[in-house]
Scaffold this motif. Structure first.
Motif, PDB file in Angstrom:
ATOM      1  N   VAL A  57       0.263  -9.290  -2.283  1.00 46.21           N
ATOM      2  CA  VAL A  57       1.044  -8.213  -2.895  1.00 46.21           C
ATOM      3  C   VAL A  57       0.581  -7.986  -4.331  1.00 46.21           C
ATOM      4  O   VAL A  57       0.383  -6.845  -4.771  1.00 46.21           O
ATOM      5  N   VAL A  58       0.410  -9.077  -5.068  1.00 46.01           N
ATOM      6  CA  VAL A  58      -0.023  -8.966  -6.465  1.00 46.01           C
ATOM      7  C   VAL A  58      -1.368  -8.247  -6.542  1.00 46.01           C
ATOM      8  O   VAL A  58      -1.558  -7.335  -7.368  1.00 46.01           O
ATOM      9  N   ASP A  59      -2.296  -8.620  -5.694  1.00 46.30           N
ATOM     10  CA  ASP A  59      -3.615  -7.986  -5.701  1.00 46.30           C
ATOM     11  C   ASP A  59      -3.520  -6.508  -5.305  1.00 46.30           C
ATOM     12  O   ASP A  59      -4.180  -5.653  -5.900  1.00 46.30           O
ATOM     13  N   ALA A  60      -2.702  -6.228  -4.302  1.00 43.26           N
ATOM     14  CA  ALA A  60      -2.574  -4.846  -3.819  1.00 43.26           C
ATOM     15  C   ALA A  60      -1.972  -3.928  -4.872  1.00 43.26           C
ATOM     16  O   ALA A  60      -2.292  -2.732  -4.916  1.00 43.26           O
ATOM     17  N   MET A  61      -1.094  -4.472  -5.731  1.00 46.67           N
ATOM     18  CA  MET A  61      -0.434  -3.643  -6.739  1.00 46.67           C
ATOM     19  C   MET A  61      -1.306  -3.420  -7.974  1.00 46.67           C
ATOM     20  O   MET A  61      -0.900  -2.728  -8.906  1.00 46.67           O
ATOM     21  N   LYS A  62      -2.485  -4.014  -8.030  1.00 45.69           N
ATOM     22  CA  LYS A  62      -3.512  -3.705  -9.038  1.00 45.69           C
ATOM     23  C   LYS A  62      -2.990  -3.784 -10.472  1.00 45.69           C
ATOM     24  O   LYS A  62      -3.141  -2.848 -11.261  1.00 45.69           O
ATOM     25  N   GLY A  63      -2.364  -4.904 -10.783  1.00 42.12           N
ATOM     26  CA  GLY A  63      -1.918  -5.131 -12.149  1.00 42.12           C
ATOM     27  C   GLY A  63      -0.500  -4.695 -12.444  1.00 42.12           C
ATOM     28  O   GLY A  63       0.034  -5.008 -13.514  1.00 42.12           O
ATOM     29  N   ALA A  94       0.832  -1.208   0.000  1.00 43.77           N
ATOM     30  CA  ALA A  94       0.000   0.000   0.000  1.00 43.77           C
ATOM     31  C   ALA A  94       0.862   1.252   0.000  1.00 43.77           C
ATOM     32  O   ALA A  94       0.569   2.225  -0.707  1.00 43.77           O
ATOM     33  N   ALA A  95       1.954   1.242   0.792  1.00 42.44           N
ATOM     34  CA  ALA A  95       2.857   2.395   0.836  1.00 42.44           C
ATOM     35  C   ALA A  95       3.553   2.589  -0.507  1.00 42.44           C
ATOM     36  O   ALA A  95       3.824   3.723  -0.918  1.00 42.44           O
ATOM     37  N   ALA A  96       3.839   1.493  -1.206  1.00 43.75           N
ATOM     38  CA  ALA A  96       4.467   1.581  -2.523  1.00 43.75           C
ATOM     39  C   ALA A  96       3.543   2.298  -3.509  1.00 43.75           C
ATOM     40  O   ALA A  96       3.977   3.191  -4.253  1.00 43.75           O
ATOM     41  N   LEU A  97       2.268   1.915  -3.523  1.00 44.50           N
ATOM     42  CA  LEU A  97       1.312   2.578  -4.408  1.00 44.50           C
ATOM     43  C   LEU A  97       1.139   4.047  -4.037  1.00 44.50           C
ATOM     44  O   LEU A  97       1.102   4.928  -4.902  1.00 44.50           O
ATOM     45  N   GLU A  98       1.047   4.316  -2.740  1.00 42.16           N
ATOM     46  CA  GLU A  98       0.851   5.681  -2.263  1.00 42.16           C
ATOM     47  C   GLU A  98       2.016   6.574  -2.667  1.00 42.16           C
ATOM     48  O   GLU A  98       1.846   7.764  -2.943  1.00 42.16           O
ATOM     49  N   ALA A  99       3.232   6.001  -2.719  1.00 41.67           N
ATOM     50  CA  ALA A  99       4.423   6.773  -3.072  1.00 41.67           C
ATOM     51  C   ALA A  99       4.565   6.972  -4.575  1.00 41.67           C
ATOM     52  O   ALA A  99       5.455   7.695  -5.018  1.00 41.67           O
ATOM     53  N   GLY A 100       3.710   6.322  -5.369  1.00 39.39           N
ATOM     54  CA  GLY A 100       3.777   6.485  -6.812  1.00 39.39           C
ATOM     55  C   GLY A 100       4.650   5.476  -7.521  1.00 39.39           C
ATOM     56  O   GLY A 100       5.037   5.684  -8.680  1.00 39.39           O
ATOM     57  N   ALA A 101       4.979   4.355  -6.865  1.00 34.76           N
ATOM     58  CA  ALA A 101       5.789   3.316  -7.513  1.00 34.76           C
ATOM     59  C   ALA A 101       5.020   2.712  -8.677  1.00 34.76           C
ATOM     60  O   ALA A 101       3.791   2.593  -8.630  1.00 34.76           O
ATOM     61  N   VAL A 102       5.761   2.296  -9.724  1.00 33.39           N
ATOM     62  CA  VAL A 102       5.121   1.675 -10.891  1.00 33.39           C
ATOM     63  C   VAL A 102       5.171   0.153 -10.793  1.00 33.39           C
ATOM     64  O   VAL A 102       4.945  -0.552 -11.770  1.00 33.39           O
ATOM     65  N   GLY A 103       5.472  -0.345  -9.603  1.00 34.27           N
ATOM     66  CA  GLY A 103       5.522  -1.778  -9.365  1.00 34.27           C
ATOM     67  C   GLY A 103       6.442  -2.072  -8.207  1.00 34.27           C
ATOM     68  O   GLY A 103       7.020  -1.159  -7.594  1.00 34.27           O
ATOM     69  N   VAL A 104       6.559  -3.339  -7.869  1.00 30.52           N
ATOM     70  CA  VAL A 104       7.493  -3.775  -6.824  1.00 30.52           C
ATOM     71  C   VAL A 104       8.738  -4.337  -7.517  1.00 30.52           C
ATOM     72  O   VAL A 104       8.640  -5.320  -8.260  1.00 30.52           O
TER      73      VAL A 104
END
Length: 611
Positions: free
Chosen positions: A352-358, A313-323
């Motif tokens: 993690v896969v689900d949280a990163m939304k594709g 969730a923090a990765a998405l919030e920070a604007g990451a384009v993936g893990v």
């Protein structure tokens, strides 16, 4: 006020007037300022877990402590009864001393207070009380009494060993908030060292900074500090012995300074700096949805490094384009005999896969060993009994290949998760062709097992971490075998320069600007781009703004770092014109080395910074 200024990692004495302050120096590893009351994690010859417990668990935890006391008393009593008739009288007297210490209220009674008041687990409380009592013994003038500290340590060690093997132990409670019992004062953590497993417990708590006696700029403790985005100083040598429980402490993560009992003037200065840092953070967060594109139109991918599924969730919030790096070994920590099985791992990876939304998710196979042992392999065993130098021992892919059943279990879990989204597999610390063959053999076997059981899996890209000089030097062979490569610069620097990155004694020799290191990085990026293979940097270098321009000039277009570092790196990218980097490559800092292209076709040579 009396200021005691000390050389790096040492001290000249303690001011006993509580209105006087003291300064210590260490290695700055995470920028910013932290101010708070000290919470000590005492060192011990026995590695113990440190975590907070729920208020409802206090009585149960104290019962564990008292049961351990009774068990040790029975053990000592049995030893005393079994002494042969011709045994020296001193042996029986020594056991009497140990029994006396064991039943002294200053030990178990005071330890219970730590559990009641601070909500420490029993092992942590016992270690904390040992630290308090050890200081009292050190201050005694009588030589005989002062030497009894060793007896106290032996008694506590017996207690800790009983507690560690207690199956009724209260599970770590990550959600417990220390502020519930510490009042409104902010807290800072002070320790000899902080194990990765302990950091998992502290990760979501209210510690605003930490100080350790040992460690270097890229020790795991330092990496976690940066990942938490909190100020930290490591390698401060005597900090955990000098700083007392509840001391007010200022941690200057920019200068590597720790101030104990600061004056009101010093406090106000550092509070002003805190406010300035917070304003800068707020300003940078406005960039989180801005694409990372240079002034000349070069698009750059900024991925996130994560340790647990909840970090997505923090990765998405920070604007990451993936893990770009999911450190799967953290799923295995704080576990003893109950290591995560295939289904549990599968669920974690799917989360993690689900949280990163594709968005793509790169999962690294377990990097166990060195400073990240499993609980079932004690850190003491890894560091002292089985390996003279654990950084060069059985770790990462070496460990996985030595445990084929567990390795295939993890591979199956990752493969199954790939049926739910974009999953890439990353293998750490490869150096030998035999390891490459062993990895792909295990992967083929895992796929076969899933096919035979009728379980679905997707098409997974397989990548190699380039973190051993041998891998960088034979990069063409790696590019033949793998779909992509990722540079783990922390270990690459460590192994290239023959430096233990966790050892503060040689921390000054750990140099990411070393020409040999930069040549290996440039060589890897150049070779991957020439072959059309994806290449990224996932080590600390990726999250350091002073290296952003250098890496861009080398041709890197994919960075992976902790989410908290993404905004600062994005800002650097948005300000960069890569066309102007071809002739002269400068780091972001004014004191950074200058780099110019080598004549052999695109490498880099370093010109040391001017004094």
């Amino acid at each position: 006020m009396c200021a005691v200024v000390t050389p790096a990692g040492s001290w000249t004495g303690r001011c006993y007037d509580r209105f006087m302050s003291l300064q210590m120096f260490g290695i700055p590893v995470s920028r910013g300022v932290a101010i708070g009351r000290a919470v000590l994690v005492a060192s011990s010859r026995v590695d113990v877990a440190h975590y907070f417990i729920e208020p409802a668990q206090v009585e149960r935890e104290i019962a564990r402590l008292l049961q351990a006391r009774d068990a040790v008393a029975a053990e000592l009593g049995g030893l005393q009864r079994d002494l042969p008739e011709d045994a020296p009288a001193e042996l029986s007297a020594l056991l009497d001393v140990h029994l006396m210490l064991l039943h002294d209220e200053a030990l178990t009674g005071a330890t219970s207070q730590w559990v009641h008041e601070r909500h420490y687990n029993a092992e942590w409380a016992l270690s904390a009380q040992l630290e308090v009592l050890a200081r009292h013994f050190d201050d005694m003038e009588n030589d005989y009494l002062r030497e009894r500290k060793a007896d106290l340590e032996q008694v506590v060690e017996r207690l800790l060993r009983v507690l560690m093997h207690d199956s009724s132990a209260v599970p770590p409670s990550i959600g417990v908030n220390p502020r519930d019992f510490a009042g409104e004062d902010p807290l800072v953590l002070v320790a000899n060292d902080i194990a990765p497993a302990d950091m998992l417990q502290f990760k979501r708590s209210v510690f605003t900074g930490f100080v350790t006696d040992v460690g270097g700029k890229t020790s795991h403790t330092a990496i976690v500090a940066r990942s938490l985005d909190i100020p930290a100083v490591v390698g401060a040598r005597e900090a955990s012995r000098i700083i007392r429980q509840d001391d007010w402490v200022v941690i200057d993560g920019d200068a590597g300074v720790v101030i104990v009992d600061p004056s009101s003037i010093v406090l106000e200065e550092y509070r002003f700096r805190q406010r300035q840092s917070e304003l800068e953070r707020v300003r940078l967060t406005r960039l989180r949805h801005t694409p990372a594109v240079t002034l000349d139109g070069e698009r750059v991918e900024l991925f996130a490094n994560i340790e647990l599924p909840g970090d997505a969730a923090a990765a998405l919030e920070a604007g990451a384009v993936g893990v770009g790096l999911f450190r799967s070994e953290f799923l295995f920590m704080n576990r003893t005999d109950d290591l995560p099985g295939e289904d549990e791992q599968y669920q974690a990876y799917c989360a993690v896969v689900d949280a990163m939304k594709g968005l793509p998710v790169t999962i690294r196979t377990v990097d166990i060993g060195a400073d990240k042992p499993l609980d079932r392999m004690s850190a003491h065993e890894l560091r002292h009994e089985h390996a003279l130098n654990p950084a060069l021992g059985l770790r990462a892919i070496r460990w996985s290949l030595s445990e084929p059943s567990m390795f295939r279990q993890q591979l199956r879990a990752i493969l199954r998760a790939s049926a739910h989204g974009q999953v890439r597999l990353l293998v750490p610390m490869l150096a030998h062709e035999s390891e490459i063959r062993g990895t792909f053999d295990a992967l083929a076997r895992a796929k076969q097992q899933l096919t035979e059981s009728g379980r679905a899996f997707g098409d997974v890209q397989v990548g190699a971490m380039i973190e051993v000089p041998a891998a960088a030097l034979m990069i063409d062979r790696f590019l033949d075998a793998f779909d992509f490569v990722s540079l783990g610069t922390n270990d690459l620097i460590q192994y290239t320069l023959a430096i233990d990155r966790a050892d503060e004694a040689v921390a000054h020799l750990y140099d990411p600007w070393h020409p040999a290191v930069l040549e290996l990085v440039a060589r890897t990026i150049r070779a991957a781009r020439a072959r059309g293979r994806a290449v990224s940097v996932c080590g600390e270098m990726a999250g350091d703004p002073s290296f952003t321009s250098v890496l861009l000039a080398m041709g890197l277009r994919s960075f992976s770092m902790h989410p908290s570092q993404i905004a600062a790196i994005k800002q650097q990218i948005l300000r960069t014109d890569t066309r102007r980097l071809s002739d002269l490559l400068l780091g972001a800092r004014s004191d950074a080395p200058t780099f110019t292209p080598l004549r052999n076709g695109g490498g880099v040579a370093a010109t040391p910074p001017r004094p």
